[in-house]
Design a protein around this motif. Structure first.
Motif, PDB file in Angstrom:
ATOM      1  N   VAL A  62       6.325 -19.480  -2.428  1.00  0.00           N
ATOM      2  CA  VAL A  62       5.621 -19.528  -1.152  1.00  0.00           C
ATOM      3  C   VAL A  62       5.386 -20.976  -0.716  1.00  0.00           C
ATOM      4  N   PHE A  63       5.162 -21.893  -1.672  1.00  0.00           N
ATOM      5  CA  PHE A  63       4.923 -23.279  -1.305  1.00  0.00           C
ATOM      6  C   PHE A  63       6.210 -24.087  -1.206  1.00  0.00           C
ATOM      7  N   ARG A  64       7.230 -23.704  -1.971  1.00  0.00           N
ATOM      8  CA  ARG A  64       8.547 -24.338  -1.801  1.00  0.00           C
ATOM      9  C   ARG A  64       9.063 -24.060  -0.394  1.00  0.00           C
ATOM     10  N   GLN A  65       8.865 -22.831   0.069  1.00  0.00           N
ATOM     11  CA  GLN A  65       9.319 -22.438   1.398  1.00  0.00           C
ATOM     12  C   GLN A  65       8.531 -23.170   2.479  1.00  0.00           C
ATOM     13  N   LEU A  66       7.260 -23.429   2.214  1.00  0.00           N
ATOM     14  CA  LEU A  66       6.434 -24.130   3.185  1.00  0.00           C
ATOM     15  C   LEU A  66       6.854 -25.592   3.295  1.00  0.00           C
ATOM     16  N   ALA A  67       7.156 -26.208   2.152  1.00  0.00           N
ATOM     17  CA  ALA A  67       7.539 -27.621   2.138  1.00  0.00           C
ATOM     18  C   ALA A  67       8.955 -27.827   2.668  1.00  0.00           C
ATOM     19  N   THR A  68       9.860 -26.893   2.334  1.00  0.00           N
ATOM     20  CA  THR A  68      11.257 -27.012   2.754  1.00  0.00           C
ATOM     21  C   THR A  68      11.726 -25.667   3.276  1.00  0.00           C
ATOM     22  N   ALA A  88       0.809  -1.223   0.000  1.00  0.00           N
ATOM     23  CA  ALA A  88       0.000   0.000   0.000  1.00  0.00           C
ATOM     24  C   ALA A  88       0.843   1.275   0.000  1.00  0.00           C
ATOM     25  N   VAL A  89       2.044   1.235   0.594  1.00  0.00           N
ATOM     26  CA  VAL A  89       2.817   2.478   0.759  1.00  0.00           C
ATOM     27  C   VAL A  89       3.933   2.626  -0.258  1.00  0.00           C
ATOM     28  N   SER A  90       4.333   1.548  -0.917  1.00  0.00           N
ATOM     29  CA  SER A  90       5.432   1.636  -1.871  1.00  0.00           C
ATOM     30  C   SER A  90       5.042   2.490  -3.070  1.00  0.00           C
ATOM     31  N   PRO A  91       5.966   3.332  -3.561  1.00  0.00           N
ATOM     32  CA  PRO A  91       5.667   4.099  -4.776  1.00  0.00           C
ATOM     33  C   PRO A  91       5.575   3.215  -6.011  1.00  0.00           C
ATOM     34  N   TYR A  92       6.136   2.002  -5.937  1.00  0.00           N
ATOM     35  CA  TYR A  92       6.017   1.047  -7.045  1.00  0.00           C
ATOM     36  C   TYR A  92       4.723   0.262  -6.845  1.00  0.00           C
ATOM     37  N   PRO A  93       3.796   0.295  -7.794  1.00  0.00           N
ATOM     38  CA  PRO A  93       2.448  -0.234  -7.528  1.00  0.00           C
ATOM     39  C   PRO A  93       2.237  -1.710  -7.830  1.00  0.00           C
ATOM     40  N   TYR A  94       3.234  -2.402  -8.382  1.00  0.00           N
ATOM     41  CA  TYR A  94       2.971  -3.742  -8.926  1.00  0.00           C
ATOM     42  C   TYR A  94       3.393  -4.848  -7.951  1.00  0.00           C
ATOM     43  N   TRP A  95       2.655  -4.956  -6.845  1.00  0.00           N
ATOM     44  CA  TRP A  95       2.975  -5.895  -5.779  1.00  0.00           C
ATOM     45  C   TRP A  95       1.984  -7.047  -5.722  1.00  0.00           C
ATOM     46  N   HIS A  96       2.412  -8.133  -5.074  1.00  0.00           N
ATOM     47  CA  HIS A  96       1.467  -9.173  -4.663  1.00  0.00           C
ATOM     48  C   HIS A  96       1.866  -9.676  -3.277  1.00  0.00           C
ATOM     49  N   TYR A  97       0.907 -10.300  -2.608  1.00  0.00           N
ATOM     50  CA  TYR A  97       1.125 -10.796  -1.241  1.00  0.00           C
ATOM     51  C   TYR A  97       0.324 -12.074  -1.049  1.00  0.00           C
ATOM     52  N   PHE A  98       0.982 -13.127  -0.535  1.00  0.00           N
ATOM     53  CA  PHE A  98       0.322 -14.392  -0.238  1.00  0.00           C
ATOM     54  C   PHE A  98       0.595 -14.789   1.206  1.00  0.00           C
ATOM     55  N   ASP A  99      -0.358 -15.484   1.803  1.00  0.00           N
ATOM     56  CA  ASP A  99      -0.220 -16.039   3.152  1.00  0.00           C
ATOM     57  C   ASP A  99      -0.652 -17.500   3.056  1.00  0.00           C
ATOM     58  N   ALA A 100       0.326 -18.419   3.071  1.00  0.00           N
ATOM     59  CA  ALA A 100       0.043 -19.838   2.853  1.00  0.00           C
ATOM     60  C   ALA A 100       0.157 -20.605   4.159  1.00  0.00           C
ATOM     61  N   TYR A 101      -0.777 -21.515   4.391  1.00  0.00           N
ATOM     62  CA  TYR A 101      -0.742 -22.306   5.622  1.00  0.00           C
ATOM     63  C   TYR A 101      -0.750 -23.810   5.353  1.00  0.00           C
ATOM     64  N   CYS A 159       4.562 -14.215   1.889  1.00  0.00           N
ATOM     65  CA  CYS A 159       5.317 -13.928   0.676  1.00  0.00           C
ATOM     66  C   CYS A 159       4.908 -12.567   0.129  1.00  0.00           C
ATOM     67  N   ALA A 160       5.891 -11.701  -0.100  1.00  0.00           N
ATOM     68  CA  ALA A 160       5.661 -10.420  -0.767  1.00  0.00           C
ATOM     69  C   ALA A 160       6.486 -10.398  -2.040  1.00  0.00           C
ATOM     70  N   GLY A 161       5.892  -9.928  -3.125  1.00  0.00           N
ATOM     71  CA  GLY A 161       6.621  -9.937  -4.390  1.00  0.00           C
ATOM     72  C   GLY A 161       6.182  -8.819  -5.308  1.00  0.00           C
ATOM     73  N   ILE A 162       6.948  -8.635  -6.383  1.00  0.00           N
ATOM     74  CA  ILE A 162       6.641  -7.590  -7.355  1.00  0.00           C
ATOM     75  C   ILE A 162       6.775  -8.133  -8.773  1.00  0.00           C
ATOM     76  N   ASP A 163       6.102  -7.474  -9.688  1.00  0.00           N
ATOM     77  CA  ASP A 163       6.196  -7.729 -11.122  1.00  0.00           C
ATOM     78  C   ASP A 163       7.293  -6.822 -11.667  1.00  0.00           C
ATOM     79  N   LEU A 164       8.320  -7.403 -12.288  1.00  0.00           N
ATOM     80  CA  LEU A 164       9.462  -6.620 -12.750  1.00  0.00           C
ATOM     81  C   LEU A 164       9.293  -6.087 -14.167  1.00  0.00           C
ATOM     82  N   ASN A 165       8.336  -6.611 -14.927  1.00  0.00           N
ATOM     83  CA  ASN A 165       8.185  -6.157 -16.311  1.00  0.00           C
ATOM     84  C   ASN A 165       7.944  -4.646 -16.427  1.00  0.00           C
TER      85      ASN A 165
END
Length: 508
Positions: A374-380, A328-341, A419-425
């Motif tokens: 996000v799921f690779r990190q959850l598994a290992t 919400a606060v970053s000047p770069y708008p192309y973010w995503h966020y996941f919460d995996a359980y 997991c927080a990430g951005i689109d680099l394109n």
């Protein structure tokens, strides 16, 4: 085919095509009307009539349609139902969220009356509760606005005075000033099983009883970041809405549904109260993040620390709150966020950059992509940084993403990965580089590498430049690792050999 003298029955996609053509050519309604007037003032549509055409409220005469067609250099027949190409009737959403748009045509099937009848039936047949549907609508709205809600930001700043690292005592003082009373209760966690059979510990962290009583679970005392979040949510609810309407239970587990917290049965109907409650809960949660991490001070702190996830410790909030606020606060708008359980289980999602959802927790998917970070990190679980550069097809075009994932254990003892990430394109394009060509080259390298590959030096240099411009440290750490091919489903796996037997059979 000669243009029919009666086009009413062939005009269901006409308004959508006119609107999409106009927007793709960067014309306002005033522009289009003026262009039509220059061609033929007698049959040119006014701005108001053009608006009704685009909304399916009016059908132009044959003469008027010919004028509009001439502006766009189209055959008039192209606007009729005989040629409803998907690209012509699908709204151009750009990167506004991850949910694909669709044209609400034929318009009469999407009337308010028909939708009011059909939506409850759809929810009942798919097993989606009214509450879940309301949350889906809110998420689409949130993503379309790129997570920007200035009114909520201002309301939180007025209360917190833009102060970072508010303490529990600070928030209790604010609550007392609002006439709220704090009480304590003790209730242990219980083991539950979600709709897919996955076990979890459910812990009620707090609840609110109108008109002004906040009850905090004593088991939360060792977890001040959670106490602060709960208090901030209730403060937000009381600032934004009436105290009498705030009957809320906050809990930790695999879902945050107030229905389950109250022990209520799933309700597959949907009504205005469902929508109102879901919206107020969203607003209060967003307010809480803005109160604990005010926009300008938090952005400055992130900038000084290279957007490291560990910045949450300096603010005294949970990693989840800090990572959601980044979007919400970053000047770069192309973010995503996941919460995996769990494998294939996502609790919270934000996709302001249009990244397709890997898979969700409403239904079991038999071919999940195992290579999402996000799921690779959850598994290992991985010590240190888990930054990853990923290649993913969005539509028919490859895109480059970078994310950082962290393992956490919530106060109820459940393991999760954030997991927080951005689109680099877009960042590559902003430097005048051909992002599609760069992504395609990196994708080919990964395919030849069996699904992963070291980033070639020319691309490595450009991504390093982007990392420094955006001032996000974990992009540089991701570049140092092999890039990975990922997909939204195993059935469209781009790897050779395919990760799933079903995919191999399809290729054969």
């Amino acid at each position: 085919m000669a243009l029919s003298k009666s086009i009413i029955r062939q005009s269901h996609f006409l308004g959508t095509k006119v609107r999409n053509l106009r927007k793709r050519n960067h014309l306002t309604m005033e522009d289009l009307s003026a262009r039509c007037i220059r061609i033929n003032p007698e049959y040119a549509p006014s701005v108001s009539y053009l608006s009704m055409i685009e909304r399916g409220k009016r059908v132009p005469s044959i003469e008027m349609l010919k004028v509009i067609a001439q502006v766009f250099q189209k055959d008039p027949n192209w606007f009729l139902d005989d040629q409803p190409e998907a690209v012509d009737i699908t709204p151009n959403k750009g990167s506004r969220g991850g949910i694909t748009g669709m044209a609400l045509e034929p318009g009469f099937l999407f009337s308010e009356e028909i939708l009011q009848i059909a939506i409850p039936e759809m929810l009942s047949q798919t097993g989606i509760s009214g509450r879940q549907f309301a949350q889906l609508l809110i998420r689409a709205h949130q993503e379309s606005l790129k997570n920007h809600f200035p009114d909520l930001e201002r309301a939180a700043e007025n209360i917190g005075q833009k102060q970072l690292n508010l303490t529990v005592e600070d928030l209790i003082d604010i609550a007392h000033h609002l006439g709220l009373r704090i009480h304590w209760f003790s209730e242990a966690s219980t083991e539950i099983r979600d709709e897919l059979g996955l076990k979890a510990n459910r812990l009620v962290t707090s609840y609110f009883e109108p008109p002004g009583s906040i009850y905090l679970n004593e088991l939360m005392k060792p977890y001040p970041t959670r106490i602060k979040y709960d208090l901030a949510v209730y403060i937000g609810h009381n600032i934004l809405h009436s105290k009498e309407g705030c009957k809320t239970v906050l809990s930790i587990g695999h879902t945050n549904s107030w229905e389950e917290a109250y022990g209520e049965a799933q309700n597959y109907d949907i009504n205005s109260i469902d929508m109102l409650k879901a919206w107020r809960d969203f607003e209060s949660s967003f307010f809480a993040g803005a109160l604990l991490c005010p926009k300008v001070p938090f952005r400055q702190l992130l900038d000084r620390n290279g957007y490291e996830i560990s910045v949450h410790e300096k603010v005294g909030v949970s990693p989840s709150v800090a990572m959601r606020r980044m979007t919400a606060v970053s000047p770069y708008p192309y973010w995503h966020y996941f919460d995996a359980y769990g494998e294939g289980k996502l609790k919270a999602v934000y996709r302001g950059n249009g990244i397709p959802l890997p898979w969700g927790n409403m239904r079991k998917v038999k071919d999940p992509c195992q290579h999402w970070a996000v799921f690779r990190q959850l598994a290992t679980p991985k010590a240190g940084s888990s930054a990853q550069i990923s290649l993913l097809n969005v539509g028919d075009e490859p895109r480059i993403y970078c994310c950082e994932s962290v393992n956490v254990t919530d106060p109820a003892g459940n393991s999760r990965v954030l997991c927080a990430g951005i689109d680099l394109n877009p960042a590559l394009e902003a430097q005048g580089w051909d992002a599609l060509q760069i992504a395609s080259s990196l994708k080919e390298a990964c395919i030849h590498g069996g699904g992963g590959a070291k980033i070639p030096e020319p691309i490595h240099q450009r991504l390093t430049t982007i990392a420094k411009i955006l001032n996000i440290n974990w992009i540089e750490r991701g570049i140092a690792q092999d890039a990975q091919l990922i997909c939204s489903r195993g059935g469209v796996c781009p790897r050779t050999p395919n990760c799933y037997e079903s995919g191999k059979e399809k290729k054969k």
